[in-house]
Scaffold this motif. Structure first.
Motif, mmCIF file in Angstrom:
data_model
loop_
_atom_site.group_PDB
_atom_site.id
_atom_site.type_symbol
_atom_site.label_atom_id
_atom_site.label_comp_id
_atom_site.label_asym_id
_atom_site.label_seq_id
_atom_site.Cartn_x
_atom_site.Cartn_y
_atom_site.Cartn_z
ATOM 1 N N ALA A 506 0.521 -13.484 -0.378
ATOM 2 C CA ALA A 506 0.831 -14.288 0.805
ATOM 3 C C ALA A 506 -0.312 -15.260 1.010
ATOM 4 C CB ALA A 506 1.009 -13.387 2.026
ATOM 5 N N ARG A 507 0.019 -16.538 1.114
ATOM 6 C CA ARG A 507 -1.007 -17.568 1.286
ATOM 7 C C ARG A 507 -1.927 -17.216 2.437
ATOM 8 N NH1 ARG A 507 -1.162 -22.796 -0.568
ATOM 9 N NH2 ARG A 507 -3.369 -22.788 -0.173
ATOM 10 N N GLY A 508 -3.190 -17.213 2.198
ATOM 11 C CA GLY A 508 -4.165 -16.993 3.252
ATOM 12 C C GLY A 508 -4.385 -15.534 3.611
ATOM 13 N N LEU A 509 -3.492 -14.670 3.151
ATOM 14 C CA LEU A 509 -3.612 -13.266 3.581
ATOM 15 C C LEU A 509 -4.055 -12.319 2.473
ATOM 16 C CD1 LEU A 509 -0.425 -13.039 5.810
ATOM 17 C CD2 LEU A 509 -2.803 -13.320 6.542
ATOM 18 N N GLY A 510 -3.823 -12.713 1.241
ATOM 19 C CA GLY A 510 -4.264 -11.854 0.156
ATOM 20 C C GLY A 510 -3.166 -11.531 -0.830
ATOM 21 N N SER A 511 -3.536 -10.767 -1.846
ATOM 22 C CA SER A 511 -2.595 -10.399 -2.892
ATOM 23 C C SER A 511 -2.612 -8.897 -3.081
ATOM 24 C CB SER A 511 -2.982 -11.042 -4.229
ATOM 25 O OG SER A 511 -3.162 -12.421 -4.062
#
Lengths: 650, 131
Positions: A506-511
Motif C-alpha cells: 500500500a502506497r505510503g503504508l508499507g509492504s
C-alpha cells in the motif's frame, strides 16, 4: 585440529555461544541482567575465546578475550552494563558471528580489531583484566553467601578466587533412590563443609523440580585429597558411585588445552550431554534418505505382492507400514528446528544493512517457537535476507522522510510466524513507503520485461514482474540491494521448497510478503496423475479436491476456461496443452483443484492414479524447461516422475 | 552416652514408629521429647537441647521448614533430619537449603532410618569428621 569433524563441532558449539550471548545482550537492553545472566555472558565469551584459540582462529579469540575482560568488570561490579558497552558487545558478538560465517566459508576471517580496541578502551584493566581482577578477595564478591542452598541456587558461584586445589567430583545417585534431587542437595551441603563449591551441574535450581537425572558434578576448591573425598561421598546414603579428580584452575586459562572438550574447559561437563547427542546434520540427511528409500521399497513390495485382505502377508505388510510411518514421523520431528534459531542472524542482517544505509530500523519477530524442517529453515535465510534488504533499502524511508510522513522515526519490520496444519506462514511486513507501481511499471518497460500495456495493478501481477530475474528499480546499484537479485530469488526458492509467495503493498503504508511453506519438506503425500504417457505428482498439501471435468460447469473467465467450484470460478489449466502433448485427450478427465493461499486453479489431467508417499528431491528447473516443476521423485515402481509446482500453476 | 532425640510429627502413629525404630537400636538413641507441630517443636528444642531432631514437614500451625529455620536460629549447630512423604522433593530441597542435615522418606524402614541418622551426627562414620 584440521579434521573437518572438529571444525564442525567448533562451529556448532561456537554458534550456540554466540547466539546465547546475543539473546542475553538483547535482554540486557530491556532490563538489567541478574548476576547469573552476567555470569552466563562471561562464560559464553570465555568459551569462545578458548575454542577459537585452540582452532587457531586468532581474530575470534582476541575479540572474545576483550569481551570477556569487559564482562569480567560487569561481573565484579567495577563497571556497570551501560548502554554503550551493551552496544559494543552486541557489535562484537555480530562480528564473532560473521567470523564464524567466514570459518564456514573457508575465507579469511574479518578482523574484529576495531571493536576490540573500543572494548579495551572501556575496560580499565585492559588485557589482563580477568586475571588481575581475580587476585584479591573482591569486596562484595562471592563469600559464604555463594552456598547453593541459601542463594537460591547458582549454577556457578562466580570468581574463582579460592587458592585451594580443585576437585571435579562426579557423583551418581543410586537408581530408585527416593527424592534424588533432595539427595543431591544433601550432598552439595555436605561438600560445602569441606571446601568451596565453584561450579555445579546441573543447576541446583533444577533439583526441586523432580527432573534430576541422578548425576551431579561439582567443582570444589578443597584441601581434601581426591581419594578421601571419594570415600566421604560414597559413604553417604543413596550414593552409587563417586569419582573425584583434580582439575587444574590453569586449565581454563590455557586456551589450547581445552577446546577439544569445551566441557573440560569450564570444569563442569554440561548436564545436557547426558541426554543429548550431537549429530552432524549430514548424517540426519542420510537417515532421512534411507527412510525415503524404505518407503519406496514398501510401496513396491505392496504392489509386487498384492496381499489378499486379511492374509498374513497383508498383516505383516501393514505392520511394516506402520513402523516405517512411525520412523518417518520421528525423523521428521528430529529435523524440526524452531524459527528462533535463525532470528539472531536476521537481526544481524537488519542491524548491518540499516547501519550501512544510515537508517534506524527495528526488527520484531513473533511466533519464533514455530518449527520448520532444518533444511527449509536454512534455505529460507537467503530469501528472508533479500526481503529484509529490500524493505530497508527501498521500503523504509530515511528518518526525515518518515517524520514528514507522520511516521515514527524508527522504521519497523515485523516477521510473524504461524502454523496451520502442516504449513507455516511467514509474514514479513514493513511500515515503509510501499512499492511504487508506476516506477515498477516504467522500469519493467525500460528493460523490456513487459509489454507497455501490461497492467500491474494487482498484487499477483506486480510480484510476477518483480520476480523477473534481473529486475530492479534502484536508480543506482547500492551496496545493499538493487543488483537485480531480490524478489526473483525469493520466489524461486520458496517455490522450490514447495511453498508460495504473496505480496501486498500500500502506497505510503508499507509492504507485506507472505511466504507459505510446508513444515516438513522431504517426504510428502502426493497425488499421482497421468498426462499423456507420463506421470506427474502433485503434493497433497496443495490439493483442495478432485472433481470430474463436467463440460456443463465450464465457462469462460477473462478469455480462459474456468470451472464453477463451490460457488466461485476457478481458472482451468489444461496440462496437455501446457506440456505440449499431442493427440486426443480421453473423454472423461479429472480435475485436480489446487489452492495456494486464497487462490485456486484446476489442473486438468488425463487420469488419477492414486496417492503415494514421495520423497522430494528439489531441483532448480534447468534452463529451457517449463518452470512448473519443483522437483522430482522416484515412484514405488522405480520410475522417476516430476513434481508439479502448484504455486507456479495457480 | 545415648543420642538425645526430639521426635516431631503431627501424627502420633508416625512418632510411635520412629520411636520404635530408635529404641530398638541397641541403646544408641534416647527419645527425650515429642512435638506435634512446629511451634511446639521450637519450644521443646529450647527446653531440651536435643542432639537430633526428626522433623515432619507438613504440620499444622507451623510447618517443619519454618520450624527448622527457627531452631537453627536458636542453635546453628542443631542437627535436624526431615521426614518426608514421596513426592515432596521441592519441600525437602527447601528444607535442606534452610539447613536441615538430611531426610528420610515415609514409609520408614528401620535400616534406612538408622543409616541416615548415623551419617548426620558428628562422629558418625563418614560424616564431617574429616574437616
Amino acid at each position: 585440529m584440521e579434521s573437518p569433524d572438529f571444525l564442525e563441532l567448533f562451529v556448532s558449539e561456537a554458534r550456540e555461544h554466540v547466539e546465547g550471548q546475543g539473546a542475553l545482550l538483547r535482554r540486557a537492553r530491556a532490563a538489567a541482567l541478574g548476576s547469573d545472566e552476567i555470569h552466563d555472558l562471561f562464560r559464553h565469551a570465555h568459551s569462545i575465546k578458548g575454542m577459537a584459540a585452540a582452532m587457531g582462529f586468532q581474530p575470534m579469540s582476541v575479540l572474545a578475550h576483550a569481551m570477556e575482560d569487559l564482562l569480567h568488570c560487569w561481573r565484579d561490579g567495577s563497571r556497570s552494563p551501560a548502554p554503550e558497552s551493551i552496544d559494543l558487545l552486541t557489535r562484537a558478538n555480530d562480528c564473532l558471528s560473521a567470523q564464524l560465517d567466514a570459518v564456514v566459508a573457508r575465507i579469511d576471517l574479518p578482523s574484529g580489531d576495531g571493536i576490540r580496541d573500543a572494548i579495551r578502551a572501556l575496560s580499565p584493566s585492559g588485557k589482563d583484566g580477568a586475571a588481575s581482577g581475580n587476585a584479591g578477595a573482591a569486596p562484595g564478591g562471592p563469600g559464604p553467601e555463594a552456598a547453593p542452598g541459601r542463594s537460591g541456587g547458582e549454577e556457578a558461584t562466580a570468581a574463582p578466587a579460592d587458592p585451594r586445589p580443585r576437585l571435579l567430583i562426579d557423583v551418581v545417585i543410586s537408581q530408585g533412590s527416593p527424592l534424588p534431587g533432595a539427595r543431591a542437595m544433601v550432598i552439595l551441603k555436605r561438600l560445602e563443609e569441606h571446601g568451596r563449591i565453584l561450579e555445579i551441574s546441573p543447576s541446583p535450581r533444577t533439583l526441586p523440580a523432580g527432573q534430576f537425572d541422578g548425576r551431579l558434578r561439582v567443582v570444589l576448591a578443597t584441601n581434601v585429597a581426591a581419594d578421601r573425598m571419594e570415600a566421604l561421598v560414597t559413604g553417604l546414603p543413596d550414593v552409587a558411585s563417586c569419582q573425584a579428580s583434580p582439575c587444574a584452575p590453569e586449565k581454563a586459562a590455557a586456551p589450547g588445552a581445552a577446546a577439544a572438550d569445551p566441557a573440560a574447559e569450564t570444569g563442569v561437563p554440561r548436564s545436557e550431554a547426558i541426554s543429548t547427542i550431537r549429530v552432524a546434520t549430514e548424517r540426519m540427511d542420510h537417515l532421512l534418505d534411507g527412510i525415503g528409500e524404505l518407503i519406496l521399497e514398501r510401496e513396491r513390495l505392496l504392489r509386487a505382492v498384492e496381499p489378499a485382505p486379511g492374509s498374513e502377508t497383508g498383516e505383516i505388510l501393514e505392520g511394516l507400514g506402520r513402523t516405517v510411518d512411525a520412523l518417518r514421523d520421528e525423523v521428521m520431528a528430529m529435523r524440526l528446528m524452531p524459527f528462533s534459531s535463525i532470528v539472531p542472524r536476521l537481526e544481524r542482517i537488519v542491524r548491518d544493512v540499516a547501519g550501512r544505509l544510515g537508517k534506524s530500523v527495528e526488527l520484531q519477530v513473533r511466533g519464533t517457537e514455530v518449527s520448520l524442517d532444518r533444511s527449509t529453515l536454512e534455505e529460507m535465510i537467503d530469501p528472508l535476507q533479500h526481503i529484509l534488504r529490500n524493505s530497508i533499502d527501498h521500503g523504509i524511508e530515511a528518518e526525515e522522510a518518515r517524520r514528514a510522513a507522520g511516521k515514527p522515526a524508527l522504521g519497523r519490520i515485523e516477521i510473524e510466524l504461524a502454523r496451520r496444519d502442516d504449513r507455516v506462514s511467514l509474514v514479513v511486513s514493513d511500515d515503509g513507503r510501499g512499492i511504487d507501481r508506476a516506477r515498477v511499471l516504467s522500469a519493467a518497460k525500460d528493460r523490456g520485461l513487459i509489454e507497455s500495456e501490461a497492467d500491474i495493478s494487482d498484487e499477483e501481477a506486480l510480484i510476477r514482474v518483480l520476480a523477473r530475474p534481473g529486475f530492479s528499480t534502484a536508480a543506482q546499484v547500492t551496496d545493499v540491494s538493487g543488483r537485480g537479485v531480490g524478489i526473483d530469488v525469493v520466489v524461486t526458492k520458496v517455490r522450490a521448497l514447495g511453498g508460495a509467495v504473496e505480496l501486498r503493498t500500500a502506497r505510503g503504508l508499507g509492504s507485506t510478503f507472505t511466504l507459505r511453506l510446508p513444515t516438513s519438506l522431504a517426504i510428502v503425500r502426493a497425488l499421482v496423475t497421468r498426462v499423456g504417457e507420463e506421470r506427474y505428482a502433485v503434493p497433497l498439501t496443495h490439493v483442495a479436491e478432485t472433481v470430474d471435468l463436467d463440460p456443463r460447469r465450464v465457462t469462460t473467465l477473462e478469455g480462459r476456461d474456468a470451472l464453477a467450484f463451490h460457488g466461485r470460478l476457478i481458472p482451468l489449466v489444461y496440462l496437455r496443452r501446457v506440456l505440449q502433448i499431442d493427440g486426443e485427450p480421453p473423454t472423461r478427465r479429472p480435475v485436480v483443484v489446487v489452492g495456494v493461499g486464497e487462490r485456486y486453479s484446476g489442473l486438468v489431467v488425463d487420469a488419477m492414479l492414486g496417492q503415494q508417499e514421495i520423497m522430494v528431491k528439489p531441483f532448480a528447473s534447468p534452463a529451457g524447461t517449463l518452470p512448473i516443476f519443483t522437483g522430482a521423485t522416484i515412484l514405488g515402481d522405480g520410475a522417476p516422475v516430476l513434481i508439479l509446482d502448484a504455486g507456479g500453476l495457480v | 552416652m545415648a543420642i538425645r532425640v526430639l521426635v516431631v510429627d503431627d501424627a502420633m502413629f508416625m512418632r510411635s514408629m520412629i520411636k520404635d525404630i530408635l529404641m530398638n537400636a541397641g541403646g544408641r538413641y534416647e527419645i527425650v521429647g515429642e512435638a506435634s507441630n512446629g511451634r511446639e517443636a521450637i519450644a521443646r528444642f529450647r527446653e531440651l537441647s536435643p542432639h537430633l531432631v526428626t522433623m515432619d514437614i507438613v504440620m499444622p500451625q507451623l510447618d517443619g521448614i519454618e520450624a527448622t529455620r527457627e531452631i537453627l536460629k536458636v542453635n546453628p549447630a542443631a542437627v535436624i533430619v526431615m521426614c518426608s512423604a514421596m513426592g515432596q522433593e521441592a519441600l525437602v530441597v527447601e528444607s535442606i537449603s534452610a539447613g536441615a542435615k538430611d531426610f528420610i522418606v515415609k514409609p520408614f524402614t528401620s535400616d534406612r532410618v538408622l543409616q541416615v541418622l548415623a551419617k548426620v551426627l558428628p562422629g558418625g562414620s563418614g560424616g564431617a569428621a574429616a574437616s
